[in-house]
Enzyme design. Structure first.
Site, mmCIF file in Angstrom:
data_model
loop_
_atom_site.group_PDB
_atom_site.id
_atom_site.type_symbol
_atom_site.label_atom_id
_atom_site.label_comp_id
_atom_site.label_asym_id
_atom_site.label_seq_id
_atom_site.Cartn_x
_atom_site.Cartn_y
_atom_site.Cartn_z
ATOM 1 N N LYS A 174 -6.809 40.999 -83.688
ATOM 2 C CA LYS A 174 -6.764 41.209 -85.139
ATOM 3 C C LYS A 174 -6.292 42.627 -85.451
ATOM 4 O O LYS A 174 -7.015 43.606 -85.276
ATOM 5 C CB LYS A 174 -8.140 40.989 -85.786
ATOM 6 N N GLU A 249 -13.361 52.488 -78.920
ATOM 7 C CA GLU A 249 -12.577 53.733 -78.994
ATOM 8 C C GLU A 249 -12.630 54.154 -80.452
ATOM 9 O O GLU A 249 -12.016 53.499 -81.304
ATOM 10 C CB GLU A 249 -11.116 53.469 -78.606
ATOM 11 N N CYS A 283 -6.480 59.783 -83.346
ATOM 12 C CA CYS A 283 -7.876 60.019 -82.963
ATOM 13 C C CYS A 283 -7.986 61.303 -82.164
ATOM 14 O O CYS A 283 -8.981 62.001 -82.231
ATOM 15 C CB CYS A 283 -8.394 58.838 -82.161
ATOM 16 N N GLU A 384 -14.041 63.746 -89.557
ATOM 17 C CA GLU A 384 -12.655 63.378 -89.274
ATOM 18 C C GLU A 384 -11.902 63.124 -90.588
ATOM 19 O O GLU A 384 -12.268 62.226 -91.346
ATOM 20 C CB GLU A 384 -12.641 62.099 -88.424
#
Ligand code: NAD
Length: 492
Positions: A174, A249, A283, A384
Site C-alpha cells: 500500500k 522505519e 528520514c 521532525e
C-alpha cells in the site's frame, strides 16, 4: 505509458469495486496528475485471499526462477526510466535530477541485487551432542503487508517488495495516498514480467482504512512499514492484538556534528546536501547542526551563502535542487513549525517565507530556511519538520555534542565532520543511532543496511540483513541413534 492507474489483485489490474478514485495533485502547480483507485475493505479482502492462496506455490518456486522474474522487472524499469522519473517528480515534487539519477537507478538495480544476494541465504547446522544433529531452515512468513510513504515512493516500495518476494513470501503493498502512481505502474510491469497471480498485490487507498485493514487482516503474517513515528506506533498497537510482528522505519531528527578541525569546504557541501536534498524530505536529513563554538561563525557564514545559491523552482528542470514539498497540508505544517521557531527566539538566518517567483507561485514551495542559536531542547531542534528547514546550535566539547545528539526521541542517523578519525570513531560508538557517517551525510546504497533505534524504528532495510526481516528460522532435530534417545540423555 498509459495515464490510467489500476490496482493489482490476484494478477488482475482493476478499479476499486466502488469505482471511487483519489486525485493525485502535482505540488509544483496544483494540477491533477492522475486518479488512483480508492480501495476499501473489499479490495483488502480480495488481495489477502489471493496472496494467501498464492503463498504455498510461490514458496516452492526455485530462487533461480524467482530471480529470472526480477531481472525482467529490472529490464522493464530501465526501459521506462525517463517517463517514470517524470511521473515520480510530478506526483510528489522530488526534483528530476534525483528521480532520474537516483530513484530510477536504485529501482532497477535493487531487483538485481536482491535476486543475487537472496540466493546466497542459508540456514545453519549445530551439533547438539552425540545423539542428534540440528539445523535451521529458512522459511517464508506467508503474506506480508508492505506500507510505504511518499518521499521515495517507488524506491521504498521496491526495497520492501524485493526481499519479501525473494524470500518466498507473497505481498500486499500500500503506497502513500498522495503519491501512489509509480507503485501502481509497477503492478503493470509485474503482469508483463509474468509474476504468478496473487504473488504481488498493490492497493491504493487511505491509510486509516486500507492500511489498517491490511495490518489487522488475519492472513497477513507480518507488516513492514516506513513512515511517520506516530503512524508506526498506531500500527504496532494494532498488530500487537494478534502478536503480529511489525518492522518499522520511522522518523528522524538527525545530528550533523561539526568538530573544530573539520574541513570547512567539504563540511559546507555536505551540510547543504544533508539538509536540503529532496527539499529536506528525507528520514535521514541532517536537520539539526551541532557546531563547535570555535568554527560556528565561519560555518554559519559559508552554509548560509551556499544555501542561498540553491535553485528553487520547477522540479522538472534538471537544474532545480529544491522542488515543492509534497502537498499543501504538508507545506502548511512546515510553515507552522517555522512560525513557532521564530517565536521561540531562534535566530532566522535564511528563508522563513514562501519563495515568490513566477515558477513557484502556484506550488507548495518552502524556501530553504536556516535557524541559528537554537536551544537544543526547543521544538525546532527536537521534532521532525520534514522540509527544507534546519536548526543550528553551538557546543564546546565532543562530550557535549554527543549528549545533545543523543537527547532525542529519535535514533536514525548522524554525521561527524572531523579530520581526527580516532575522535570520530569514539563519538560514533557513543551515538545512539543506526547509521553514522564520518565526513559524509545521506550516503545510502542498497548494499549497506539502513535502519534506526528508539522512535526511528528497529528494523533493517537494504543489504543482506533486510532478508532476515522476511524469513523465519525453523529449527530441525535429527536423531542419530534411534528413538527413544534424546540428546540430553546422560547430561543431567
Ligand atoms: P505516514 O506515516 O503518514 O504514511 C506512511 C504510510 O502509512 C502511507 O501509505 C499511509 O497511507 C499509511 N498509513 C497512514 N495511517 C495509517 C494507519 N493508521 N494504518 C496503516 N497505514 C497507515 O508517513 P508519510 O508522511 O507518508 O512519510 C513521511 C514519514 O516517513 C516521515 O516521518 C519520515 O521520516 C518517514 N520515513 C522514514 C524512513 C526510514 O527509513 N526511517 C524512510 C522514509 C520516510
Amino acid at each position: 505509458m498509459s495515464s490510467e492507474y489500476r490496482v493489482l489483485i490476484d494478477g488482475e489490474l482493476c478499479e476499486a469495486s466502488t469505482k471511487e478514485t483519489m486525485e493525485v495533485v502535482n505540488p509544483a502547480n496544483g494540477k491533477v496528475v492522475g486518479l488512483a483507485p480508492k480501495c476499501g475493505s473489499v479490495e483488502v479482502e480480495r488481495a489477502a485471499e489471493a496472496a494467501y492462496k498464492a503463498a504455498p506455490a510461490w514458496a516452492e518456486v526455485s530462487p533461480t526462477d524467482k530471480a529470472a522474474l526480477f531481472f525482467k522487472m529490472a529490464e522493464l524499469l530501465r526501459k521506462h526510466r525517463e517517463e517514470w522519473a517524470k511521473l515520480e517528480t510530478m506526483q510528489y515534487g522530488g526534483p528530476i535530477f534525483k528521480t532520474f539519477n537516483f530513484d530510477m537507478t536504485f529501482d532497477a538495480a535493487h531487483f538485481e541485487f536482491m535476486a543475487g544476494v537472496a540466493r546466497a541465504m542459508t540456514g545453519k547446522t549445530w551439533m547438539a551432542g552425540p545423539q542428534a544433529m540440528t539445523m535451521t531452515i529458512r522459511q517464508p512468513l506467508g503474506v506480508v503487508g508492505l506500507i510505504t510513504p511518499w518521499n521515495f515512493p517507488l524506491v521504498t516500495a521496491i526495497s520492501k517488495i524485493t526481499p519479501a518476494l525473494m524470500m518466498g513470501n507473497t505481498a500486499i503493498v500500500k503506497p502513500a495516498s498522495c503519491a501512489p502512481l509509480t507503485v501502481l505502474k509497477l503492478g503493470e510491469l509485474a503482469v508483463e514480467a509474468g509474476f504468478p497471480p496473487g504473488v504481488l498485490n498493490i492497493l491504493s487507498g487511505p491509510g486509516s482504512s486500507v492500511g489498517e485493514a491490511i495490518v489487522k487482516h488475519p492472513h497477513v503474517a507480518k507488516v513492514n512499514f516506513t513512515g511517520d513515528s506516530e503512524t508506526g506506533k498506531r500500527i504496532l498497537a494494532l498488530a500487537s492484538a494478534a502478536v503480529k510482528p511489525v518492522a518499522c522505519e520511522l522518523g528522524g531528527k538527525n545530528a550533523f556534528i561539526v568538530m573544530p578541525d573539520a574541513d570547512m569546504k567539504g563540511t559546507v557541501e555536505g551540510a547543504v546536501w544533508g539538509g536540503f536534498f529532496n527539499s529536506g524530505q528525507n528520514c535521514g536529513a541532517s536537520s539539526r547542526y551541532l557546531v563547535h563554538e570555535k568554527v560556528y561563525d565561519e560555518f554559519v557564514e559559508k552554509f548560509v551563502a551556499a544555501a542561498k545559491l540553491l535553485r528553487v523552482g520547477d522540479p522538472l528542470n534538471p537544474e532545480t535542487m529544491i522542488g515543492p514539498v509534497a502537498y499543501k497540508g504538508h507545506r502548511d505544517n512546515i510553515e507552522r513549525f517555522v512560525a513557532r521557531a521564530k517565536q521561540s527566539g531562534a535566530k532566522l538566518l535564511l528563508g522563513g517565507e514562501r519563495p515568490n517567483t513566477p515558477e513557484t507561485k502556484d506550488g507548495c514551495f518552502v524556501a530553504p530556511t536556516i535557524f541559528g542559536d537554537c536551544d537544543p531542547k526547543s521544538e525546532i531542534m527536537q521534532e521532525e519538520v520534514f522540509g527544507p528547514v534546519v536548526a543550528l546550535a553551538r557546543f564546546k566539547t565532543a562530550e557535549e555534542a554527543v549528549a545533545i545528539a543523543n537527547d532525542s526521541r529519535f535514533g536514525l542517523c548522524a554525521s561527524i565532520w572531523t579530520k581526527d578519525i580516532r575522535q570520530g570513531l569514539v563519538m560514533t560508538k557513543q551515538l545512539k543511532v543506526g547509521t553514522v557517517w564520518l565526513n559524509q551525510h545521506l550516503s545510502i546504497v542498497f548494499e549497506c543496511p539502513w535502519g534506526g533505534c528508539k522512535e526511528s524504528g528497529h528494523s533493517k532495510e537494504n543489504s543482506i540483513l533486510a532478508l532476515d526481516e522476511y524469513s523465519m528460522m525453523k529449527n530441525v532435530w535429527i536423531d542419530l541413534v534411534g528413538t527413544p534417545a534424546t540428546p540430553w540423555q546422560g547430561r543431567f
